[in-house]
Design a protein around this motif. Sequence first.
Motif, PDB file in Angstrom:
ATOM      1  N   UNK A   1       0.846  -1.184   0.000  1.00  0.00           N
ATOM      2  CA  UNK A   1       0.000   0.000   0.000  1.00  0.00           C
ATOM      3  C   UNK A   1       0.882   1.234   0.000  1.00  0.00           C
ATOM      4  N   UNK A   2       0.554   2.192  -0.862  1.00  0.00           N
ATOM      5  CA  UNK A   2       1.238   3.487  -0.826  1.00  0.00           C
ATOM      6  C   UNK A   2       0.181   4.575  -0.722  1.00  0.00           C
ATOM      7  N   UNK A   3       0.308   5.421   0.286  1.00  0.00           N
ATOM      8  CA  UNK A   3      -0.664   6.483   0.538  1.00  0.00           C
ATOM      9  C   UNK A   3      -0.011   7.844   0.373  1.00  0.00           C
ATOM     10  N   UNK A   4      -0.761   8.766  -0.201  1.00  0.00           N
ATOM     11  CA  UNK A   4      -0.342  10.153  -0.254  1.00  0.00           C
ATOM     12  C   UNK A   4      -1.093  10.868   0.859  1.00  0.00           C
ATOM     13  N   UNK A   5      -0.406  11.123   1.965  1.00  0.00           N
ATOM     14  CA  UNK A   5      -1.035  11.720   3.132  1.00  0.00           C
ATOM     15  C   UNK A   5      -1.524  13.146   2.883  1.00  0.00           C
ATOM     16  N   UNK A   6      -1.075  13.781   1.799  1.00  0.00           N
ATOM     17  CA  UNK A   6      -1.570  15.119   1.469  1.00  0.00           C
ATOM     18  C   UNK A   6      -3.078  15.124   1.269  1.00  0.00           C
ATOM     19  N   UNK A   7      -3.648  13.992   0.867  1.00  0.00           N
ATOM     20  CA  UNK A   7      -5.071  13.913   0.546  1.00  0.00           C
ATOM     21  C   UNK A   7      -5.928  13.394   1.697  1.00  0.00           C
ATOM     22  N   UNK A   8      -5.339  13.241   2.874  1.00  0.00           N
ATOM     23  CA  UNK A   8      -6.075  12.710   4.018  1.00  0.00           C
ATOM     24  C   UNK A   8      -5.994  13.682   5.190  1.00  0.00           C
ATOM     25  N   UNK A   9      -7.075  13.778   5.934  1.00  0.00           N
ATOM     26  CA  UNK A   9      -7.121  14.653   7.099  1.00  0.00           C
ATOM     27  C   UNK A   9      -6.125  14.165   8.157  1.00  0.00           C
ATOM     28  N   UNK A  10      -5.608  15.072   8.987  1.00  0.00           N
ATOM     29  CA  UNK A  10      -4.614  14.679  10.000  1.00  0.00           C
ATOM     30  C   UNK A  10      -5.058  13.529  10.894  1.00  0.00           C
ATOM     31  N   UNK A  11      -6.324  13.512  11.322  1.00  0.00           N
ATOM     32  CA  UNK A  11      -6.777  12.443  12.210  1.00  0.00           C
ATOM     33  C   UNK A  11      -6.819  11.097  11.485  1.00  0.00           C
ATOM     34  N   UNK A  12      -7.074  11.113  10.178  1.00  0.00           N
ATOM     35  CA  UNK A  12      -7.064   9.887   9.383  1.00  0.00           C
ATOM     36  C   UNK A  12      -5.623   9.403   9.222  1.00  0.00           C
ATOM     37  N   UNK A  13      -4.724  10.320   8.877  1.00  0.00           N
ATOM     38  CA  UNK A  13      -3.293   9.969   8.758  1.00  0.00           C
ATOM     39  C   UNK A  13      -2.771   9.374  10.063  1.00  0.00           C
ATOM     40  N   UNK A  14      -3.130  10.018  11.185  1.00  0.00           N
ATOM     41  CA  UNK A  14      -2.628   9.554  12.481  1.00  0.00           C
ATOM     42  C   UNK A  14      -3.108   8.144  12.797  1.00  0.00           C
ATOM     43  N   UNK A  15      -4.378   7.854  12.500  1.00  0.00           N
ATOM     44  CA  UNK A  15      -4.905   6.517  12.792  1.00  0.00           C
ATOM     45  C   UNK A  15      -4.255   5.470  11.889  1.00  0.00           C
ATOM     46  N   UNK A  16      -4.047   5.803  10.623  1.00  0.00           N
ATOM     47  CA  UNK A  16      -3.370   4.872   9.706  1.00  0.00           C
ATOM     48  C   UNK A  16      -1.953   4.602  10.192  1.00  0.00           C
TER      49      UNK A  16
ATOM     50  N   UNK B   1      -0.790   4.577  13.103  1.00  0.00           N
ATOM     51  CA  UNK B   1      -0.734   3.729  14.298  1.00  0.00           C
ATOM     52  C   UNK B   1      -0.556   2.256  13.933  1.00  0.00           C
ATOM     53  N   UNK B   2      -0.954   1.887  12.698  1.00  0.00           N
ATOM     54  CA  UNK B   2      -0.751   0.540  12.156  1.00  0.00           C
ATOM     55  C   UNK B   2      -1.479  -0.544  12.950  1.00  0.00           C
ATOM     56  N   UNK B   3      -2.658  -0.201  13.489  1.00  0.00           N
ATOM     57  CA  UNK B   3      -3.404  -1.157  14.290  1.00  0.00           C
ATOM     58  C   UNK B   3      -4.719  -1.586  13.651  1.00  0.00           C
ATOM     59  N   UNK B   4      -5.153  -0.871  12.604  1.00  0.00           N
ATOM     60  CA  UNK B   4      -6.460  -1.098  12.004  1.00  0.00           C
ATOM     61  C   UNK B   4      -6.314  -1.206  10.488  1.00  0.00           C
ATOM     62  N   UNK B   5      -7.005  -2.156   9.850  1.00  0.00           N
ATOM     63  CA  UNK B   5      -6.955  -2.225   8.391  1.00  0.00           C
ATOM     64  C   UNK B   5      -7.365  -0.882   7.763  1.00  0.00           C
ATOM     65  N   UNK B   6      -6.686  -0.524   6.685  1.00  0.00           N
ATOM     66  CA  UNK B   6      -6.901   0.758   6.012  1.00  0.00           C
ATOM     67  C   UNK B   6      -8.368   0.987   5.661  1.00  0.00           C
ATOM     68  N   UNK B   7      -9.015   0.004   5.052  1.00  0.00           N
ATOM     69  CA  UNK B   7     -10.412   0.169   4.660  1.00  0.00           C
ATOM     70  C   UNK B   7     -11.301   0.520   5.840  1.00  0.00           C
ATOM     71  N   UNK B   8     -11.065  -0.132   6.972  1.00  0.00           N
ATOM     72  CA  UNK B   8     -11.871   0.138   8.160  1.00  0.00           C
ATOM     73  C   UNK B   8     -11.646   1.559   8.659  1.00  0.00           C
ATOM     74  N   UNK B   9     -10.395   2.045   8.607  1.00  0.00           N
ATOM     75  CA  UNK B   9     -10.116   3.425   9.024  1.00  0.00           C
ATOM     76  C   UNK B   9     -10.880   4.404   8.143  1.00  0.00           C
TER      77      UNK B   9
END
Length: 184
Positions: A99-114, A116-124
């Motif tokens: 998986x490669x994510x461009x964090x520029x397109x995600x809100x800070x709280x979404x980036x932070x949860x991703x 953390x590496x504890x929850x599957x991306x789709x669920x986040x």
Amino acid sequence: MPSPSPTPGPIPDLNELVALFYHEPQELGVFEQVDEQEVPEPFHQLLAHHAHMTVTVEAFHKTPVDVQVLSTRREGMMYARKILLTRQTDGAVVQFGLVQLNFNYLAPEVRDEIALEQTPLGRVLIRRNVLREVQLVGLFRIEPGPDLQRHLGTREGEVVYGRTALIYCDGQPAVELLEIVTPS
């Protein structure tokens, strides 16, 4: 209200995704792009759609899945990870992913949860109500290399299938994916 049309973005390049974590692509496997009708069941059901793989594998296996992050890379606002999805019922691996994510397109709280590496991306993305559109890009027949054999528990000569996909978040091409499944 209709969702905004996605902004044209990069098409996930299989070789670029693999190169994020492998110096030698054959360590992961030998890939052959195939048409949808060439993908046998149950791989077809698991891969030939425009939905989140988290939701798809959970429905197929009738259990929630957990994420196991094997490796990560971060350069500026680009974040990449190599992952396994495992069934909560027995810990069996059901998917390998890059998986490669461009964090520029995600809100800070979404980036932070991703991150953390504890929850599957789709669920986040679903839980955070991110407006998203999954675009299937390509389907592949894969002869697993040593690393993929180890992670999926396949034997030499056994074939699996996978896909590349792009997730648009709020109309922006935020996530590039390589997803390889096992039907067991």
